[in-house]
Every structure is written in structure tokens, then in C-alpha cells.
Scaffold this active site. Structure first.
Site, PDB file in Angstrom:
ATOM      1  CE  LYS A 115      -4.037  -2.107   2.484  1.00 22.88           C
ATOM      2  NZ  LYS A 115      -3.567  -3.380   2.268  1.00 22.88           N
ATOM      3  CD  GLU A 199      -4.989   4.999   4.695  1.00 20.24           C
ATOM      4  OE1 GLU A 199      -5.015   5.457   3.676  1.00 20.24           O
ATOM      5  OE2 GLU A 199      -6.174   4.600   5.095  1.00 20.24           O
ATOM      6  CG  HIS A 234     -12.311  -4.562   7.978  1.00 16.96           C
ATOM      7  ND1 HIS A 234     -13.098  -3.550   7.907  1.00 16.96           N
ATOM      8  CD2 HIS A 234     -12.264  -5.084   8.987  1.00 16.96           C
ATOM      9  CE1 HIS A 234     -13.141  -3.199   8.842  1.00 16.96           C
ATOM     10  NE2 HIS A 234     -12.935  -3.659   9.686  1.00 16.96           N
ATOM     11  NE  ARG A 291      -7.050 -10.317  -6.559  1.00 20.64           N
ATOM     12  CZ  ARG A 291      -8.612  -9.968  -5.679  1.00 20.64           C
ATOM     13  NH1 ARG A 291      -9.433 -10.229  -6.940  1.00 20.64           N
ATOM     14  NH2 ARG A 291      -8.471  -9.603  -4.528  1.00 20.64           N
TER      15      ARG A 291
END
Length: 493
Positions: A115, A199, A234, A291
Site C-alpha cells: 500500500k 490514515e 471488511h 488481478r
């Protein structure tokens, strides 16, 4: 490309094989001992057993996949999703063996697989980012200071991996140190990498992703968005295209950003750029999945494109046959992931035999699956049974068709998410489009399905009683007929 090996199993393996067959490409299935009688094994032109049931002894063993290609003469490998689909080491092994991988380069996988490096690449194109740290952080005091600057609540996230692992919400400075330790520990355990970053926590987020396609000649297009906000743990359960809340202006901006993210890593093939959308309809880059996505059918239905065929064309060196201006969006599509899970017990996986398995049919209904009646749901793999997709001229019609399809879909022997899907389709928050990733937490309780289950049980009892009554009448009639026949026969004698 004359022969393709599919390094996967279940519904996605079948999905890929069907498109390959239409293109005149022979297919090779690989399977574990647990999948010996699986549908994808029977459908393929050839099949190779690659080991025991456990995926780390079969589907995840790179050498066995490469060797299966050598045994069968397959020239290319499609990894599907999951397993080795985003593994850069696998991509390099495929290249080294002189084979073609239906997917992006190892370098693109590595860049977007982390990330932090993905954010660094995207920042070169001024892609909007959630405020936070731009690099991995391990010093707790430094991290705490930065968290205070960003403002609580904040999110601590693992730099590697996904699926909610290594992710912690911190409401205030007093809890920061403990949650930081927990996030690092969980990331290390799940991904072998304890790197985390910070974040700002978006309180009411929508999960919006953009499908992209890139060829080997620098041509990159987007195929509009998918809204994947209905999630549990999630992880997505329901996806739709297009989103119910995006304006044409926001859609255009997000599409351009997605293309730029793909361009930042010289992306080739099908990929997905994920964004978070806040309550003000401001969007921020999250990550890129390198993908084919589970939810790709909803994009296929609104665009009329076969994404697997497009992947195969790109892999064999063809240019995209269309430009951004050629792609149009029509209608609305919704996908429900039908999992072998019990929504009444916090979506715990269930295993067992599909005692009844009858598919829904009719206009606007598509089912991508890899099972049939009598088969067992194995404990070794992801518990998804099928993807139920409906399409309509508009969102309302797609929802109506989904409700009908759920009612027609007959599965007994295991618990599934079908009832949960119907609950969502009928909930005002979903039908109005006014929902976010907290849908399950805000609206769903295990008792939510009890009323419907009681109604269904009552109806089933009525039907059973009627059948029994009819059977009794039939038996009585037969008995009377036999007696009468016997009397007539004896009377004649």
C-alpha cells in the site's frame, strides 16, 4: 495461445475455461485431492492432480503449477483470483519458464501489492490521498505525534495484505500505543511484514472501485465503477454497478484517476483501482488489485464486455480494440456472493453436503458457480458457493430480480448468505442508496432473519400438511377402488 492452464479452482476456473473455449483455446485444470470430482476438472480438456487438499501443498505450490504446464504443453497460465494471482515471485517463475502469465508484470504486482509503494506511485499523478503517513512507521512516539496532527479517530493499517487484517481504529491518544502494538503483531502474523501506516479514519465511507484494462502498447481505459460497500469483516458480500450515488462528474474524475494509477506502474491486463468515498463525496485512493476481481460480472453486464476474453487477448499481444469513448454503460447489475456461512452466527463458515441445489432462472439472472447437488463444501478453501448476479434496465429492476432469484435459489444441507442478501435488498437504507461500509453493523442483527424464517417455516408446514392431506385422500380413493374392483371381480365369478 493454443492451450491455457488455469491455476485455480471452483467457479472462477469454470468461468475462465468457458471464455477460453469460445476463443478456441484448449484448457488444462489443476486440482487437489479434495477437488478430484469438481466441475472444473470435468469441464477442462485435460486435468492434472497437483497434491493434497491443503492449498499450501497444491494450489499455492509454484513448482507444481509450472510442472503441470510442462506435462500438458500449456503455453499460458491464468491465475484467476486468490491463490497465486498477485504473487510477484510466481509471475517471475512463469516468465523464467518461458510461459505467458495472463496478468500484469511482476514489477507492477510488487509496486501495487504494498500500500505504501502504491501510494508513492499514485502521488506522482496527484491522486487524492487520505491524510496520514506516507511511509511505514514503527516508532510509537513518532506515530502518536503524527496521529495527533492528523486528528482522531485514525486508522492504523498494515502496509502489506488486506482483508481487514492488521487494521485498527483508534479513537483517542490514550488507546494509541496498545492498538499500535496489536496492529503490528497482527500484520506480522498474517503477512510476515509488520510495517504499518496511519490514515485519517473516514467515519461513513463508501467503497468504490474502478475497473481498468491496459494493453502492452500503453493504451489504458476504465470500465466505470462498482460499489462494494456492503461488507462483513471488511470483506465484500454485495457489489453493484454503477454506484447509486456517483454523479457523472465524480465518475469521470475517478475514472481518470484510476487510469493514472494504472499508468503509474505500466499496468497491463485487467486490474481494479480502489477508492474510499466520504460523506461529502470526496474520494481518496486506497490500493490497486492486480488481478481479476470476484465481482467482475457486474461490470461485464453493464458494458457488454467479456473481461476474461479481454485478458486473454492482451496476454497474447493484441491491442485493445476500443478506446475510452467507445465504452458505454447501460443498465444496472447487482452481485450477491453466496457463501456457505451462517449470518445468524456472525457469518461463521459452514460445511456439509448440498442436499438440495437448484439454480434460479429467468430474465436478467446469471449464476457463476462450481457446484452441483450432492457435492460437499470442502473445509480447506474459501466458503463461497456461487455468485448470484442480476441485471435490469435500472437499479429498481435489478433489485426486484435479485429478490426473485434469491427466492428461487434452493439450497439445503448448509447455511448460506441468501437470506442476508434478501434482507439487504429489502432494506430502506439499501434501496434508497443511503448506506456505507457499516451497513451490517448499523442494520443487521441475527434476529433480522428470524421473522422471515418463521414465515417460510409456516408456509412449508402448510404445504406439507396439504400434501399429506392429498396423499391421504389419494390413498383412501385407491383403497376404495381396490375394494370395488375386488367386489366386481368376485361378483362376476
Amino acid at each position: 495461445m493454443k492451450k491455457l492452464l488455469i491455476a485455480n479452482r471452483g467457479e472462477i476456473a469454470l468461468r475462465i475455461m468457458r471464455s477460453a473455449k469460445e476463443m478456441g483455446i484448449a484448457t488444462v485444470a489443476v486440482y487437489s485431492e479434495a477437488d478430484r470430482n469438481a466441475l472444473h476438472v470435468r469441464y477442462a480438456d485435460e486435468a492434472i492432480c497437483i497434491g493434497p487438499a491443503a492449498s499450501n501443498q497444491s494450489y499455492l505450490v509454484i513448482e507444481k503449477i509450472i510442472d503441470a504446464c510442462k506435462q500438458t504443453g500449456a503455453e499460458a497460465i491464468h491465475p484467476g483470483y486468490g491463490f497465486l494471482s498477485e504473487n510477484a515471485a510466481f509471475a517471475r517463475a512463469v516468465q523464467k519458464a518461458g510461459l505467458v502469465l495472463v496478468g500484469p508484470s511482476p514489477e507492477a504486482m510488487e509496486m501495487m501489492g504494498n500500500k505504501l509503494s502504491a501510494k508513492a506511485a499514485a502521488q506522482k499523478y496527484n491522486i487524492p490521498m487520505v491524510p496520514g503517513t506516507e511511509e511505514a512507521i514503527s516508532d510509537i512516539e513518532v506515530a502518536k505525534k503524527r496521529a495527533i496532527e492528523v486528528g482522531f479517530p485514525i486508522l492504523i493499517k498494515a502496509a502489506a495484505g488486506g482483508g481487514g487484517k492488521g487494521m485498527r481504529i483508534v479513537e483517542g491518544a490514550a488507546d494509541f500505543e496498545e492498538q499500535m502494538h496489536l496492529a503490528v503483531s497482527e500484520a506480522t502474523s498474517a503477512f510476515g511484514d509488520g510495517a504499518v501506516f496511519i490514515e485519517r479514519y473516514v467515519g461513513s465511507p463508501r467503497h468504490i472501485e474502478i475497473q481498468v484494462l491496459g494493453d502492452n502498447y500503453g493504451n489504458i481505459v476504465h470500465l466505470f465503477e462498482r460499489d462494494c460497500s456492503v461488507q462483513r469483516r471488511h470483506q465484500k458480500v454485495i457489489e453493484e454497478a454503477p454506484s447509486a450515488i456517483l454523479t457523472p462528474e465524480i465518475r469521470e474524475k475517478m475514472g481518470k484517476c484510476a487510469v493514472d494509477v494504472a499508468r503509474s506502474c505500466n499496468y497491463t491486463g485487467a486490474g481494479t483501482v480502489e477508492f474510499i468515498l466520504d460523506e461529502n463525496l470526496d474520494f481518496f485512493f486506497l490500493e490497486m488489485n492486480t488481478r481479476l476481481q470476484v465481482e467482475h460480472p457486474v461490470t461485464e453486464l453493464i458494458t457488454g464486455l467479456d473481461l476474461v476474453k479481454e485478458q486473454l487477448k492482451i496476454a497474447r499481444g493484441e491491442k485493445l480494440s476500443f478506446t475510452q469513448e467507445d465504452i458505454a454503460m447501460k443498465g444496472h447489475a447487482i452481485e450477491l456472493r453466496v457463501y456457505a456461512e451462517d449470518p445468524a452466527t456472525n457469518f461463521l463458515p459452514d460445511i456439509g453436503t448440498l442436499e438440495t441445489y437448484r439454480l434460479p432462472q429467468g430474465p436478467g439472472v446469471r449464476v457463476d458457480d462450481g457446484f452441483e447437488e450432492g457435492m460437499e463444501i470442502p473445509i480447506y478453501y474459501d466458503p463461497m458457493i456461487a455468485k448470484l448476479i442480476t441485471y435490469g434496465e435500472n437499479r429498481a429492476q435489478a433489485i426486484e430480480r435479485m429478490i426473485r432469484a434469491i427466492d428461487e435459489y434452493q439450497i439445503t444441507g448448509i447455511e448460506t448468505t441468501l437470506g442476508f442478501g434478501k434482507f439487504v435488498m429489502q432494506h430502506e437504507a439499501f434501496t434508497s442508496g443511503n448506506f456505507d461500509t457499516h451497513f451490517v453493523k448499523n442494520y443487521f442483527q441475527p434476529t433480522s432473519l428470524l421473522h422471515e424464517n418463521k414465515q417460510e417455516a409456516f408456509i412449508a408446514a402448510l404445504v406439507a400438511a396439504q400434501l399429506m392431506q392429498n396423499q391421504t385422500k389419494k390413498s383412501t380413493t385407491v383403497s376404495q377402488t381396490v375394494k370395488t374392483s375386488y367386489w366386481i371381480k368376485n361378483r362376476k365369478v
